[in-house]
Design an enzyme around this catalytic site. Structure first.
Site, PDB file in Angstrom:
ATOM      1  N   GLU A 135       0.884  -1.171   0.000  1.00 29.68           N
ATOM      2  CA  GLU A 135       0.000   0.000   0.000  1.00 29.68           C
ATOM      3  C   GLU A 135       0.909   1.205   0.000  1.00 29.68           C
ATOM      4  O   GLU A 135       1.344   1.682   1.035  1.00 29.68           O
ATOM      5  CB  GLU A 135      -0.929  -0.018   1.225  1.00 29.68           C
ATOM      6  CG  GLU A 135      -2.010   1.034   1.159  1.00 29.68           C
ATOM      7  CD  GLU A 135      -1.510   2.422   1.541  1.00 29.68           C
ATOM      8  OE1 GLU A 135      -1.134   3.184   0.613  1.00 29.68           O
ATOM      9  OE2 GLU A 135      -1.484   2.740   2.733  1.00 29.68           O
ATOM     10  N   GLU A 137       2.749   8.762  -4.538  1.00 32.88           N
ATOM     11  CA  GLU A 137       3.744   8.415  -3.500  1.00 32.88           C
ATOM     12  C   GLU A 137       4.760   7.418  -4.077  1.00 32.88           C
ATOM     13  O   GLU A 137       5.459   6.716  -3.356  1.00 32.88           O
ATOM     14  CB  GLU A 137       3.041   7.884  -2.238  1.00 32.88           C
ATOM     15  CG  GLU A 137       2.300   9.009  -1.511  1.00 32.88           C
ATOM     16  CD  GLU A 137       1.639   8.604  -0.207  1.00 32.88           C
ATOM     17  OE1 GLU A 137       1.896   7.480   0.290  1.00 32.88           O
ATOM     18  OE2 GLU A 137       0.847   9.406   0.326  1.00 32.88           O
TER      19      GLU A 137
HETATM   20  C1  LIG Z   1       1.605   4.343   3.235  1.00 30.30           C
HETATM   21  S1  LIG Z   1       2.624   3.483   4.297  1.00 30.30           S
HETATM   22  C2  LIG Z   1       1.729   2.004   4.563  1.00 30.30           C
HETATM   23  C3  LIG Z   1       2.184   1.299   5.766  1.00 30.30           C
HETATM   24  C4  LIG Z   1       1.386   0.042   6.096  1.00 30.30           C
HETATM   25  N1  LIG Z   1       1.488  -0.933   5.065  1.00 30.30           N
HETATM   26  C5  LIG Z   1      -0.048   0.386   6.376  1.00 30.30           C
HETATM   27  O1  LIG Z   1      -0.894   0.048   5.552  1.00 30.30           O
HETATM   28  O2  LIG Z   1      -0.325   0.975   7.414  1.00 30.30           O
HETATM   29  C6  LIG Z   1       3.907   2.981   3.220  1.00 30.30           C
HETATM   30  C7  LIG Z   1       5.038   2.313   3.902  1.00 30.30           C
HETATM   31  O3  LIG Z   1       5.919   1.880   2.904  1.00 30.30           O
HETATM   32  C8  LIG Z   1       7.241   2.161   3.312  1.00 30.30           C
HETATM   33  N2  LIG Z   1       8.032   2.257   2.082  1.00 30.30           N
HETATM   34  C9  LIG Z   1       7.891   3.203   1.119  1.00 30.30           C
HETATM   35  N3  LIG Z   1       8.753   2.974   0.135  1.00 30.30           N
HETATM   36  C10 LIG Z   1       9.450   1.869   0.476  1.00 30.30           C
HETATM   37  C11 LIG Z   1      10.501   1.155  -0.132  1.00 30.30           C
HETATM   38  N4  LIG Z   1      11.017   1.529  -1.311  1.00 30.30           N
HETATM   39  N5  LIG Z   1      10.970   0.068   0.490  1.00 30.30           N
HETATM   40  C12 LIG Z   1      10.461  -0.325   1.676  1.00 30.30           C
HETATM   41  N6  LIG Z   1       9.489   0.339   2.319  1.00 30.30           N
HETATM   42  C13 LIG Z   1       8.985   1.417   1.721  1.00 30.30           C
HETATM   43  C14 LIG Z   1       7.143   3.440   4.093  1.00 30.30           C
HETATM   44  O4  LIG Z   1       8.228   3.611   4.976  1.00 30.30           O
HETATM   45  C15 LIG Z   1       5.842   3.190   4.826  1.00 30.30           C
HETATM   46  O5  LIG Z   1       6.071   2.512   6.010  1.00 30.30           O
END
Ligand SMILES: C[S@@+](CC[C@H](N)C(=O)[O-])C[C@H]1O[C@@H](n2cnc3c(N)ncnc32)[C@H](O)[C@@H]1O
Length: 798
Positions: free
Chosen positions: A598, A607
């Site tokens: 997500e 994003e």
């Molecule tokens: C919008 S949040 C969603 C978090 C969780 N899955 C939720 O639904 O509550 C996106 C998450 O993806 C992580 N994230 C974004 N890009 C990433 C990447 N390239 N590799 C690993 N994690 C990533 C961010 O740090 C964040 O914790």
């Protein structure tokens, strides 16, 4: 009306502001926030963990101070310092301001003339922040303003809209001082007639309707200009919150607008709002003005300006454009017995409309002779109530208003008088109005309509503090989200139940029932945050009786700490492996059957979900499944005067070329949303190109009339798996989900959209080595500049 008394306490607000700024800058930490009598703390305080109705400590290092002002309680005259501070984010980096009340200032000195009883809002619902609960009444001129106010308050109104000077007064007819500059005798009653808080909380001034600045007679125009400026200056002197201006002549208001604009731009300190009176329905010009000559002149104006002279919205747009969309200029819509079409009325939702002036002539009589309104009027008022717009009752013919001996306790629904019997004040449900006022029954009926509005849902209450506030979108790839942000996500049960449904569907399709016991499916949750999608995936496995091995990949080291704790807390030792890594760089030990993520923004790909998932699909089996499977962004043209004014207030180019996350509320959608960009996963193209360009043509409703375009509302819809979707595009939005608000792309200059015009819009998604950005522009019916070239103002870091 709001209860701002800044002008009433010169110096106090400034002193406190600088004190708090110093306090803030010195790195000091806490402000004591407490409840002041007569005010409520916004419910979001409770949401963010502050105890409601008592004392809270706000750490200023976490919540930057936005502004301060002094407010007065409309009932007890106690003043309070109100701080707007930034609150925790909601899919945004710079969170929305919340109003917090600080310690009370000393009460106002006793009024020389006190209102004999407090005003009476339309309803006494607890937790009702709406300005609409206050109802005003237009009053005729009286030299005894205290009496006018008392009789209106006694009748249950909250404020009066009253002339500031005798309507017979003409500046040129008054003896002048020797230098000829100022009239010798007072041109208005005394400011001592009411207490300062009464002027500012209970009186809206009304500028004399005889003013004629554009009629062609230079003498009258000069007199009108003098009178207008005198009256507005007097209103500022009294700290009135608002002044009602007479309507402009149809498309003939250059001189009137110039004078108003001079006043608006001249007095930097005045906070007085100017309400321009605009008829909801333009009168038939031929009938109203009575001569063929005028009709011909109107047609000529129409031909020259290209605007419909019979559409009163055009009068407003003409006037406010001349005043350069000044944010202290707003509309008071004058409603009679007929209303314009629903689509024409809809346009006002995005305009700065502060009041509806409802003529007693707009009321019908029910079978028993009591005032009631048509269904259309009721619906329109319900919309106004939901948008903080106040009703002011007006009475062109006072003798015809109140049926003699009318009782106060008639019941019924379509034509009732008196509130429903479920009054929350514990009374028998009937409004008690002690004195007879020609419009008291009309007021009771308005109170009844107000009380019929369903109370806000839990979600409404949550969202109320965010309505029409600009927030910077999150950058979860470039930045690390904070615990409070994750907590907000995790409260959205609907989002995770949709994911659980999707994963369950994918597990069933991937592993037939007969192989369930012997097959382990590899599920990789990429961007796991604090684990809710891991939990949803495990719940789906449990629900479908499928065996899974889960990897939780997260690049935010702080969230990884939580994930490790969760393994022990939730007993995930045998099924979940935590990986602290950027998914684009992870060297996975095996291939995944299902990739769950997500990484969606309000505009779907904003994003950088496409770039992240393209990097992660290396470890997805060739026949593996991505959840989400695809997502599409949507755009709709909108009128959003408040948002545009807020962007303009930054006074720079950068903010006009930035997208904002916003809980859209006082906004008119001018054409239904259209799809913009779609991304599907996994993307098996030989060369992946995530740049996009789309040209959209929006048709507008000719019958609705012309409108102003302030920018575009953006939404997304995601297909998680097969028929399980999740999104915020209004037509298909997932009910009960609150993780995403819309996104707003502003235009540098508001554009005039003629009735029925096609609007041609271009949107680009551009990709560079270190960033992704959008550019946007309009090419028809007029041409705008291209916004945000090269991502100079707004971009998302890779
Ligand atoms: C919008 S949040 C969603 C978090 C969780 N899955 C939720 O639904 O509550 C996106 C998450 O993806 C992580 N994230 C974004 N890009 C990433 C990447 N390239 N590799 C690993 N994690 C990533 C961010 O740090 C964040 O914790």
């Amino acid at each position: 009306m709001q209860n701002v008394l800044e002008a009433d306490l010169p110096g106090a607000a400034d002193a406190l502001t600088s004190f708090l700024r110093r306090w803030h800058c010195s790195g000091a930490t806490f402000i004591k926030v407490e409840q002041a009598p007569g005010f409520r703390l916004v419910s979001e305080l409770a949401f963010w963990g502050f105890p409601p109705l008592s004392i809270a400590l706000v750490d200023l290092r976490r919540y930057p101070l936005v502004s301060l002002s002094v407010h007065a309680c409309p009932y007890c005259e106690q003043r309070s310092l109100v701080a707007l501070i930034a609150a925790p984010p909601h899919h945004c980096a710079a969170p929305p301001p919340l109003v917090h009340l600080l310690r009370c200032l000393p009460p106002a000195p006793p009024s020389r003339v006190r209102a004999s009883r407090a005003a009476m809002p339309l309803a006494q619902r607890s937790d009702d922040p709406s300005e609409s609960r206050y109802c005003g009444v237009e009053a005729a001129y009286s030299a005894d303003v205290a009496h006018t106010l008392h009789s209106s308050l006694d009748a249950g109104f909250d404020f009066v809209v009253a002339p500031l000077v005798d309507p017979l007064y003409r500046p040129s007819a008054v003896e002048r001082s020797p230098d000829g500059s100022a009239p010798r005798i007072p041109f208005a009653g005394s400011d001592l007639d009411l207490a300062p808080s009464q002027w500012s909380s209970h009186v809206v001034g009304k500028v004399a309707p005889w003013l004629d600045l554009d009629g062609g007679d230079p003498g009258v125009a000069r007199d009108s200009e003098t009178a207008l400026k005198q009256q507005l200056s007097w209103a500022t002197h009294l700290s009135l919150q608002a002044v009602l201006l007479p309507p402009p002549l149809p498309l003939r208001c250059g001189n009137y607008a110039r004078c108003v604009n001079q006043v608006l731009r001249g007095s930097a300190t005045s906070a007085t709002q100017l309400w321009l009176r605009i008829p909801a329905l333009a009168p038939d010009l031929e009938a109203a003005e009575g001569t063929r000559h005028e009709d011909a002149a109107a047609q000529q104006r129409e031909a020259v300006s290209g605007r419909r002279v019979n559409d009163s919205w055009e009068w407003w747009d003409h006037f406010r454009t001349l005043c350069e969309h000044h944010n202290q200029l707003s509309v008071a819509l004058d409603c009679g017995s007929s209303l314009p079409s629903a689509s024409a009325l809809e346009r006002w939702k995005g305009e700065p409309m502060r009041a509806v002036l409802l003529s007693s002539g707009a009321f019908l009589s029910n079978k028993r002779g009591f005032p009631c309104l048509s269904k259309r009027h009721q619906q329109f008022l319900a919309t106004c109530f939901r948008h903080n717009i106040q009703v002011v009752l007006t009475d062109p013919d006072p003798s015809a208003s109140a049926p003699a001996g009318a009782p106060l306790d008639v019941e019924g629904d379509t034509a009732p008088v008196g509130p429903p019997s479920t009054a929350e004040d514990g009374s028998n449900g009937h409004v008690t109005i002690p004195t007879r006022h020609p419009l008291r029954l009309h007021l009771e009926y308005i109170a009844h309509l107000y009380q019929k509005i369903p109370p806000p849902s839990e979600q409404d209450r949550f969202e109320a503090g965010y309505r029409d506030f600009l927030q910077a979108p999150l950058q979860p790839l470039m930045d690390n989200l904070e615990a409070q942000t994750y907590e907000t996500f995790e409260k959205d049960a609907k989002k995770y139940s949709q994911y659980q449904l999707a994963v369950a569907g994918a597990l069933r399709d991937r592993v037939p029932e007969e192989h369930a016991a012997a097959t382990t499916t590899v599920v990789m949750v990429v961007g796991a945050g604090r684990g809710p999608l891991v939990r949803a995936s495990l719940a789906a496995a449990h629900e479908t009786q499928r065996r899974v091995r889960v990897y939780a990949v997260e690049k935010n080291p702080n969230a990884v700490v939580t994930l490790h704790h969760l393994v022990a807390l939730e007993g995930w030792q045998d099924s979940v492996t935590i990986v602290s890594c950027d998914m684009r760089a992870w060297d996975a030990p095996e291939q995944a059957d299902i990739l769950v993520s997500e990484l969606l923004g309000s505009f779907g790909d904003n994003e950088l979900s496409p770039e992240c998932l393209d990097g992660a699909q290396r470890f997805l089996k060739p026949d593996g499944i991505s959840i989400p499977a695809e997502y599409t962004s949507y755009l709709a043209p909108i009128t959003a005067a408040k948002l545009h004014a807020d962007v303009r207030a930054y006074n720079d180019l950068e903010h006009f070329e930035t997208a904002y996350v916003v809980k859209l509320h006082s906004v008119a959608t001018l054409s239904p949303p259209q799809p913009v960009f779609t991304f599907a996963h996994p993307n098996r193209a030989a060369v992946i190109d995530n740049r996009r360009y789309t040209k959209l043509v929006f048709s507008t409703d000719e019958d609705a009339g012309s409108a102003t375009l302030h920018g575009f509302a953006g939404y997304f819809d995601a297909v998680l798996y097969k028929d399980v979707h999740l999104g915020i595009e209004p037509a298909t939005a997932t009910p009960g989900m609150f993780s995403w608000f819309a996104i707003f792309f502003p235009l540098r200059s508001p554009l005039y959209l003629p009735a029925g015009a096609d609007l041609e819009v271009h949107f680009w998604r551009c990709v560079g080595p270190t960033k992704v950005w959008y550019e946007w522009g309009v090419t028809a019916p007029t041409v705008s500049s291209i916004h945000n070239p090269n991502g100079r103002s707004y971009w998302v870091g890779l």
